[in-house]
Motif scaffolding. Structure first.
Motif, PDB file in Angstrom:
ATOM      1  N   LEU A 171      54.205  16.136  23.762  1.00  0.00           N
ATOM      2  CA  LEU A 171      52.809  16.571  23.921  1.00  0.00           C
ATOM      3  C   LEU A 171      51.918  15.941  22.853  1.00  0.00           C
ATOM      4  CD1 LEU A 171      52.971  20.378  24.845  1.00  0.00           C
ATOM      5  CD2 LEU A 171      52.603  18.428  26.362  1.00  0.00           C
ATOM      6  N   GLY A 172      52.440  15.860  21.621  1.00  0.00           N
ATOM      7  CA  GLY A 172      51.668  15.247  20.537  1.00  0.00           C
ATOM      8  C   GLY A 172      51.366  13.789  20.857  1.00  0.00           C
ATOM      9  N   ALA A 173      52.356  13.080  21.356  1.00  0.00           N
ATOM     10  CA  ALA A 173      52.177  11.659  21.693  1.00  0.00           C
ATOM     11  C   ALA A 173      51.182  11.512  22.837  1.00  0.00           C
ATOM     12  CB  ALA A 173      53.526  11.044  22.083  1.00  0.00           C
ATOM     13  N   TYR A 174      51.292  12.403  23.821  1.00  0.00           N
ATOM     14  CA  TYR A 174      50.379  12.357  24.963  1.00  0.00           C
ATOM     15  C   TYR A 174      48.940  12.607  24.499  1.00  0.00           C
ATOM     16  CZ  TYR A 174      48.316  13.330  29.521  1.00  0.00           C
ATOM     17  OH  TYR A 174      47.525  13.303  30.638  1.00  0.00           O
ATOM     18  N   ALA A 175      48.767  13.595  23.617  1.00  0.00           N
ATOM     19  CA  ALA A 175      47.425  13.912  23.118  1.00  0.00           C
ATOM     20  C   ALA A 175      46.853  12.736  22.322  1.00  0.00           C
ATOM     21  CB  ALA A 175      47.462  15.178  22.253  1.00  0.00           C
ATOM     22  N   LEU A 176      47.666  12.131  21.463  1.00  0.00           N
ATOM     23  CA  LEU A 176      47.197  10.981  20.672  1.00  0.00           C
ATOM     24  C   LEU A 176      46.707   9.874  21.594  1.00  0.00           C
ATOM     25  CD1 LEU A 176      49.615  10.189  17.698  1.00  0.00           C
ATOM     26  CD2 LEU A 176      47.342  11.212  17.639  1.00  0.00           C
ATOM     27  N   GLU A 177      47.470   9.646  22.653  1.00  0.00           N
ATOM     28  CA  GLU A 177      47.109   8.599  23.614  1.00  0.00           C
ATOM     29  C   GLU A 177      45.776   8.940  24.300  1.00  0.00           C
ATOM     30  OE1 GLU A 177      48.935   5.934  23.531  1.00  0.00           O
ATOM     31  OE2 GLU A 177      47.536   4.999  24.951  1.00  0.00           O
ATOM     32  N   ARG A 178      45.651  10.191  24.718  1.00  0.00           N
ATOM     33  CA  ARG A 178      44.425  10.594  25.418  1.00  0.00           C
ATOM     34  C   ARG A 178      43.201  10.568  24.491  1.00  0.00           C
ATOM     35  NH1 ARG A 178      43.584  13.146  30.341  1.00  0.00           N
ATOM     36  NH2 ARG A 178      41.701  12.029  29.837  1.00  0.00           N
ATOM     37  N   PHE A 179      43.412  10.882  23.202  1.00  0.00           N
ATOM     38  CA  PHE A 179      42.282  10.856  22.267  1.00  0.00           C
ATOM     39  C   PHE A 179      41.702   9.455  22.094  1.00  0.00           C
ATOM     40  CE2 PHE A 179      40.761  14.594  20.076  1.00  0.00           C
ATOM     41  CZ  PHE A 179      41.657  15.571  20.453  1.00  0.00           C
ATOM     42  N   LYS A 180      42.524   8.446  22.364  1.00  0.00           N
ATOM     43  CA  LYS A 180      42.046   7.067  22.191  1.00  0.00           C
ATOM     44  C   LYS A 180      40.848   6.769  23.079  1.00  0.00           C
ATOM     45  CE  LYS A 180      46.397   4.998  20.713  1.00  0.00           C
ATOM     46  NZ  LYS A 180      47.616   4.358  21.247  1.00  0.00           N
TER      47      LYS A 180
END
Lengths: 152, 426
Positions: free
Chosen positions: B324-333
């Motif tokens: 989830l953390g990785a997914y969120a980081l990606e989406r924040f981009k």
């Protein structure tokens, strides 16, 4: 667009204008009182300075700080309500603003006296933000007390 | 890294390993709540997690079926309460791989556990000219007790700096930790940056100079497998309420031989073995540090929380949070004007993202998200020196747990776009 319409009560146009373009935010040279307050809960900061004339009435004011739209706009709106007031007058205004935020009845004449600050009255529907709105006013209360004690 | 498959976990098309959130969410009554006309999206798990029905029920069961004081009397209820209460302590010991339940002390929370060390161990072992080394990313609860101890003793507090990528500067750490260092105290996972700190390595450096190692596990124990023997730490502090358990109870693990030599810091019932009018003898571990009637119900519920997490498997919980953390980081981009704090590499961090916007203050963002039923944390996150070091007074934070989904992160991203748009238009 999600349901942000309810936010308009909190973020009136005039409130956001004061947030983005704070009035009287330049620091004063040799102020009579210089107060810094912060909200330890959220880290918002306000610095308030006052100068007074020979008659003990406010002749210049500065409010600067950093924090949310509500705390900072309230500080800017404050600067428009203190000119020409003595310590008792300042206390009176602080009390009136507190009543407004608490949701106590405020007369039409009193609302007029608050000018643009009446735009902040929507804050009372968002209880956790009342503290933000009152931060600058707690600084003004402290300033009024110092003036009464005849600071500098 | 491989994980034992639990019946709650499944692979995902996006590559990460996510838990079976549909199944887990059914265990959490609060997740059905409506907030401002929307179904709650709870992304403030680093502040406190929600509680599964099983944990809530364990408190009700205790009060309805076997409420009695523990370690007293021979009557049936007291025996039952004592058994379940002590079984909860054994469960916690197994959960963190403590060699013995004697080294598991119940406290009120992480802060109290750290204060216990500061008073009981610190006052006896730290002297003038000594130092305590902690980190610049620490929670106030792992800074202020050491500042106060240093003030009492004429000692010094040193801070391991945080580099640009949100990681501890270990080269500086090696210099700061010296022969006068008595304790190294560091958080395992940062509640602001999400960084996972190399506390095992710090423990080695600390031990090489004869210092002890305290790990603040408040953010790591709920989220990843934590093994006190593998980490080599002397103390580990954490709270139950961030790991599906109740508020008002925390844990201090301490190495048994160290705690045997420590004096109690609170005095009263239960912590004594013999009392005369002249004085008293202390009880054995762990009771020496547990004066008075303990928080029985919440200790029992903590045992139930450990059961729940064991069922999921902590390896699976960690894989879920990292995914989830990785997914969120990606989406924040894809969000312009938003800045994410902490390591860029999702492999170096857990399931939380702190961020700020160029012009909209975190409180105002949080207020707008609340209108959409999305709960995030805003403020200084009890890490004022760290947040101010970033040149800001406050940040917003979304933190994920076992029941959160990628769809909820999508809603967060959409919500932030809408919130930023709202303030830009006005």
């Amino acid at each position: 667009m999600q349901s942000l319409e309810g936010l308009d009560e909190l973020y009136e146009q005039i409130v956001l204008d004061h947030y983005r373009n704070p009035r009287h935010s330049d620091l004063l040279t040799s102020p009579a009182v210089d107060i810094e307050v912060n909200n330890p809960f959220c880290g918002d900061e306000i610095r308030l300075q006052l100068k007074t004339g020979d008659d003990g009435r406010v002749s210049a004011v500065s409010v600067a700080g950093r924090g949310c739209a509500i705390s900072q706009s309230s500080g800017s709106l404050l600067t428009e309500l203190v000119h020409g007031k003595d310590a008792a007058g300042l206390h009176g205004t602080v009390t009136l603003v507190r009543r407004l935020m608490k949701g106590d009845p405020v007369s039409e004449a009193e609302m007029d006296a608050l000018g643009d600050l009446s735009a902040l009255s929507g804050v009372r529907k968002f209880p956790v933000r009342i503290k933000c709105a009152l931060l600058a006013w707690s600084a003004l209360e402290e300033a009024a007390e110092k003036l009464e004690q005849g600071a500098k | 890294m491989t994980h034992a498959r639990s019946k709650y976990s499944r692979g995902t098309p996006s590559g990460g390993t996510l838990l079976d959130t549909a199944r887990i969410r059914a265990d959490f009554p609060i997740l059905n709540r409506q907030v401002n006309g929307r179904t709650l999206i709870y992304l403030d798990n680093a502040a406190t997690s929600q509680k599964p029905r099983h944990v809530i029920q364990s408190i009700v069961d205790y009060y309805e079926r076997y409420n009695a004081n523990v370690h007293r009397g021979v009557h049936t209820l007291s025996v039952e309460a004592t058994d379940v209460y002590e079984e909860a302590r054994r469960k916690v010991a197994r959960f963190i791989n403590a060699p013995s339940e004697k080294s598991v002390i119940w406290t009120r929370n992480t802060s109290e556990a750290i204060n216990l060390i500061a008073y009981s161990w610190g006052d006896a072992n730290v002297g003038e000219g000594d130092n305590i080394v902690t980190t610049a990313m620490e929670h106030h609860s792992d800074i202020v007790p050491w500042q106060q101890l240093a003030r009492r003793k004429g000692a010094q507090v040193r801070y391991i700096p945080v580099g640009r990528q949100g990681a501890l500067d270990m080269a500086v750490a090696r210099n700061l930790i010296d022969r006068r260092t008595k304790l190294v105290a560091a958080m395992h996972a940062s509640n602001v940056l999400g960084t996972i700190n190399p506390v095992g390595e710090l423990a080695l450096i600390a031990h090489a100079v004869g210092a002890l190692m305290l790990v603040d596990g408040a953010q790591s124990v709920p989220s990843m497998p934590v093994d006190v023997q593998a980490l080599g730490c002397d103390f580990l502090a954490f709270s139950a309420h961030k790991m599906c358990g109740p508020t008002g109870i925390g844990v201090l693990y301490g190495r048994e031989d160290v705690m045997e030599r420590m004096q109690p810091w609170m005095f009263g019932g239960d912590m004594i073995s013999e009392v005369t009018y002249e004085g008293a003898k202390w009880n054995d571990l762990p009771y020496k540090f547990e004066a008075g009637t303990p928080n029985i119900a919440d200790a029992i519920a903590t045992g139930a929380a450990v059961d729940y997490l064991d069922e999921l498997g902590m390896g699976n919980v960690w894989a879920h949070e990292q995914a989830l953390g990785a997914y969120a980081l990606e989406r924040f981009k894809e969000l312009e004007e938003f800045h994410v704090m902490g390591p860029r590499d999702p492999g170096l961090r857990g399931g939380l993202v702190s961020f700020f916007h160029d012009t909209v203050h975190p409180h105002d963002l949080g207020q707008a998200l609340d209108r959409m039923g999305i709960a995030i944390r805003t403020g200084h996150h009890c890490a004022m020196p760290l947040v101010r070091g970033h040149g800001i007074a406050a940040a917003a934070r979304a933190s994920f747990y076992i029941y959160n989904t990628e769809a909820e992160i999508d809603a967060l991203i959409d919500g932030l776009k809408d919130a930023a748009g709202y303030f830009a238009r006005k």
